[in-house]
Design a protein around this motif. Sequence first.
Motif, mmCIF file in Angstrom:
data_model
loop_
_atom_site.group_PDB
_atom_site.id
_atom_site.type_symbol
_atom_site.label_atom_id
_atom_site.label_comp_id
_atom_site.label_asym_id
_atom_site.label_seq_id
_atom_site.Cartn_x
_atom_site.Cartn_y
_atom_site.Cartn_z
ATOM 1 N N ALA A 94 0.818 -1.212 0.000
ATOM 2 C CA ALA A 94 0.000 0.000 0.000
ATOM 3 C C ALA A 94 0.846 1.253 0.000
ATOM 4 O O ALA A 94 0.440 2.291 -0.537
ATOM 5 N N ALA A 95 2.026 1.171 0.598
ATOM 6 C CA ALA A 95 2.910 2.336 0.659
ATOM 7 C C ALA A 95 3.898 2.377 -0.492
ATOM 8 O O ALA A 95 4.770 3.252 -0.535
ATOM 9 N N ALA A 96 3.755 1.442 -1.466
ATOM 10 C CA ALA A 96 4.754 1.325 -2.529
ATOM 11 C C ALA A 96 4.517 2.311 -3.664
ATOM 12 O O ALA A 96 5.213 2.265 -4.672
ATOM 13 N N GLY A 97 3.514 3.142 -3.543
ATOM 14 C CA GLY A 97 3.276 4.141 -4.586
ATOM 15 C C GLY A 97 2.805 3.492 -5.863
ATOM 16 O O GLY A 97 2.019 2.561 -5.872
ATOM 17 N N GLY A 98 3.294 3.982 -6.966
ATOM 18 C CA GLY A 98 2.847 3.496 -8.277
ATOM 19 C C GLY A 98 3.508 2.225 -8.715
ATOM 20 O O GLY A 98 3.255 1.761 -9.812
ATOM 21 N N THR A 99 4.366 1.608 -7.914
ATOM 22 C CA THR A 99 5.094 0.421 -8.352
ATOM 23 C C THR A 99 4.372 -0.871 -8.033
ATOM 24 O O THR A 99 4.820 -1.938 -8.397
ATOM 25 N N ALA A 100 3.271 -0.841 -7.304
ATOM 26 C CA ALA A 100 2.587 -2.075 -6.942
ATOM 27 C C ALA A 100 1.116 -1.810 -6.724
ATOM 28 O O ALA A 100 0.695 -0.691 -6.493
ATOM 29 N N ASP A 101 0.324 -2.888 -6.790
ATOM 30 C CA ASP A 101 -1.108 -2.809 -6.510
ATOM 31 C C ASP A 101 -1.329 -3.419 -5.140
ATOM 32 O O ASP A 101 -1.064 -4.600 -4.910
ATOM 33 N N ALA A 102 -1.822 -2.644 -4.209
ATOM 34 C CA ALA A 102 -1.994 -3.132 -2.847
ATOM 35 C C ALA A 102 -3.026 -4.245 -2.749
ATOM 36 O O ALA A 102 -3.111 -4.926 -1.744
ATOM 37 N N GLY A 103 -3.826 -4.436 -3.787
ATOM 38 C CA GLY A 103 -4.788 -5.539 -3.756
ATOM 39 C C GLY A 103 -4.197 -6.857 -4.212
ATOM 40 O O GLY A 103 -4.888 -7.862 -4.240
ATOM 41 N N THR A 104 -2.945 -6.867 -4.612
ATOM 42 C CA THR A 104 -2.300 -8.096 -5.088
ATOM 43 C C THR A 104 -1.199 -8.499 -4.127
ATOM 44 O O THR A 104 -0.146 -7.861 -4.083
ATOM 45 N N PHE A 162 -8.633 2.591 1.145
ATOM 46 C CA PHE A 162 -7.902 1.663 1.992
ATOM 47 C C PHE A 162 -8.772 0.429 2.303
ATOM 48 O O PHE A 162 -8.311 -0.716 2.265
ATOM 49 N N ALA A 163 -10.058 0.646 2.600
ATOM 50 C CA ALA A 163 -10.977 -0.466 2.889
ATOM 51 C C ALA A 163 -11.095 -1.387 1.688
ATOM 52 O O ALA A 163 -11.070 -2.620 1.818
ATOM 53 N N GLU A 164 -11.210 -0.811 0.500
ATOM 54 C CA GLU A 164 -11.310 -1.630 -0.712
ATOM 55 C C GLU A 164 -10.081 -2.511 -0.871
ATOM 56 O O GLU A 164 -10.174 -3.703 -1.205
ATOM 57 N N LEU A 165 -8.911 -1.917 -0.645
ATOM 58 C CA LEU A 165 -7.671 -2.660 -0.817
ATOM 59 C C LEU A 165 -7.533 -3.790 0.203
ATOM 60 O O LEU A 165 -7.080 -4.890 -0.113
ATOM 61 N N VAL A 166 -7.952 -3.519 1.450
ATOM 62 C CA VAL A 166 -7.862 -4.553 2.495
ATOM 63 C C VAL A 166 -8.660 -5.784 2.108
ATOM 64 O O VAL A 166 -8.176 -6.922 2.150
ATOM 65 N N PHE A 167 -9.902 -5.565 1.694
ATOM 66 C CA PHE A 167 -10.761 -6.717 1.427
ATOM 67 C C PHE A 167 -10.437 -7.389 0.089
ATOM 68 O O PHE A 167 -10.629 -8.609 -0.057
ATOM 69 N N ALA A 168 -9.925 -6.637 -0.885
ATOM 70 C CA ALA A 168 -9.443 -7.265 -2.120
ATOM 71 C C ALA A 168 -8.237 -8.155 -1.819
ATOM 72 O O ALA A 168 -8.086 -9.259 -2.358
ATOM 73 N N TYR A 169 -7.377 -7.657 -0.930
ATOM 74 C CA TYR A 169 -6.190 -8.388 -0.519
ATOM 75 C C TYR A 169 -6.587 -9.706 0.151
ATOM 76 O O TYR A 169 -6.058 -10.790 -0.159
ATOM 77 N N ILE A 170 -7.558 -9.645 1.065
ATOM 78 C CA ILE A 170 -8.024 -10.844 1.766
ATOM 79 C C ILE A 170 -8.659 -11.833 0.790
ATOM 80 O O ILE A 170 -8.497 -13.053 0.914
ATOM 81 N N ASP A 171 -9.388 -11.321 -0.200
ATOM 82 C CA ASP A 171 -9.989 -12.209 -1.199
ATOM 83 C C ASP A 171 -8.920 -12.996 -1.947
ATOM 84 O O ASP A 171 -9.083 -14.196 -2.213
ATOM 85 N N ARG A 172 -7.813 -12.296 -2.298
ATOM 86 C CA ARG A 172 -6.722 -12.988 -2.998
ATOM 87 C C ARG A 172 -6.109 -14.064 -2.108
ATOM 88 O O ARG A 172 -5.783 -15.170 -2.571
ATOM 89 N N LEU A 173 -5.929 -13.762 -0.827
ATOM 90 C CA LEU A 173 -5.349 -14.754 0.090
ATOM 91 C C LEU A 173 -6.291 -15.939 0.275
ATOM 92 O O LEU A 173 -5.861 -17.094 0.348
ATOM 93 N N SER A 174 -7.572 -15.648 0.358
ATOM 94 C CA SER A 174 -8.558 -16.733 0.490
ATOM 95 C C SER A 174 -8.477 -17.665 -0.717
ATOM 96 O O SER A 174 -8.526 -18.892 -0.578
ATOM 97 N N ALA A 175 -8.377 -17.073 -1.899
ATOM 98 C CA ALA A 175 -8.292 -17.882 -3.126
ATOM 99 C C ALA A 175 -7.039 -18.758 -3.111
ATOM 100 O O ALA A 175 -7.077 -19.924 -3.531
#
Length: 404
Positions: free
Chosen positions: A65-75, A133-146
């Motif tokens: 999330a703090a990586a700026g434009g170099t990463a997607d916090a949902g991945t 931030f909320a969107e990213l948290v739950f997208a992140y959890i969805d990826r981990l669940s998968a």
Amino acid sequence: MTSEAQSFPEAVADAMRAELPMVAERAVEAIIVAVPGYADAFQGPMGRKISGAVELTLRGFLQLAAAGGTADAGTPGGPVVEAAYALGRGEARSGRSMDALLAAYRVGARVSWRDMSATAVAAGLGPESTARFAELVFAYIDRLSAASVAGHADELASSGRARERLLERLAQGLLVGSPHAELVEAAQRAEWAPPRTLTVVVLPAARAQGALVSLDARTLRSTEEVPEIEGMPDRTVLLVPDAEGPARPALLRSLEGREAVVGPARPWWEASGSYARVLRALRLGMVPEERAPLDTDARLAELVLRADEEALTDLRARVLAPLEGLGDTAREKLTETLRSWLLHHGRRDQVAADLFVHPQTVRYRMTQLRQLYGPGLEDPATVLELTVALGVALPARSSDDDEG
């Protein structure tokens, strides 16, 4: 993602990062309360793995999330995904479904979001960025669940294939008659509880799967090919548990219409004897009827008499020698009458009913036979040889066998 990076500054990430150990601890506590099935698991090695995974997951998210434009916090990054995948495999090895782990993810995400968002807002994160931030948290959890679901499925598939191979090896060992100790060890490795007995069933490979539906779940299936028998299609071997005594009729009914040959029930470690009986019946040309399976237990006398076909042929030729001077039709009729007379112990009416002739015809034929055999028909040894020689059914009568 530059605008998102500006809305999630490093200072905010630092503030949340400092809270991670406490956030992870509270998430674990909430999981134990919400998912009771994990109460014991958290006390052992699995608990330490999950606790560490929670903090690793949150730390990985903040880094992205703090990586700026170099990463997607949902991945999620590689190590985090690998940890989630390993958790899924661990659940499968523990014999649990994915329900508990997915519930733990949901609870952990809710608690983490609540605590981390409070820290973020206190550190100056605005409403719009907080929503993102909320969107990213739950997208992140969805990826981990998968990832965990994939790990769980892969472990089940892998362990299932491994057990199938062990069961196949056990079946093969049973068919070839491996030593008892080896069979016990193979059964333990395959986690297969030995029954009292096993009954071998040989049937066309194409009909095996349908038969398995109605058979004991412990039924073993051998993938080894049945020794080739002329005129026979590809066949499969099943080893059916505890199908002896009163249970045998139910087994035979379940095999109706499947062209099956059924061996005798044997102690499970002696199943090779049941298999040998079935193979012997097939090699002798014994085949199932149109609907009913071939029950070798019902054909024991024939199997015994035909165990040595050449010897049976020689015996039959010797004991029927007195009839050699007759014509074909007369010889066939007298041979058929002699066989029925032996099997019915000389009861004329029963012989007549068996042959569909008048009792007087039976009397006439037996007079001829006594003239040909002389006192031999009263000799126990000769009667025994005749009974053995004629015990197997003779060829069907032709339609011109009428006699009044």
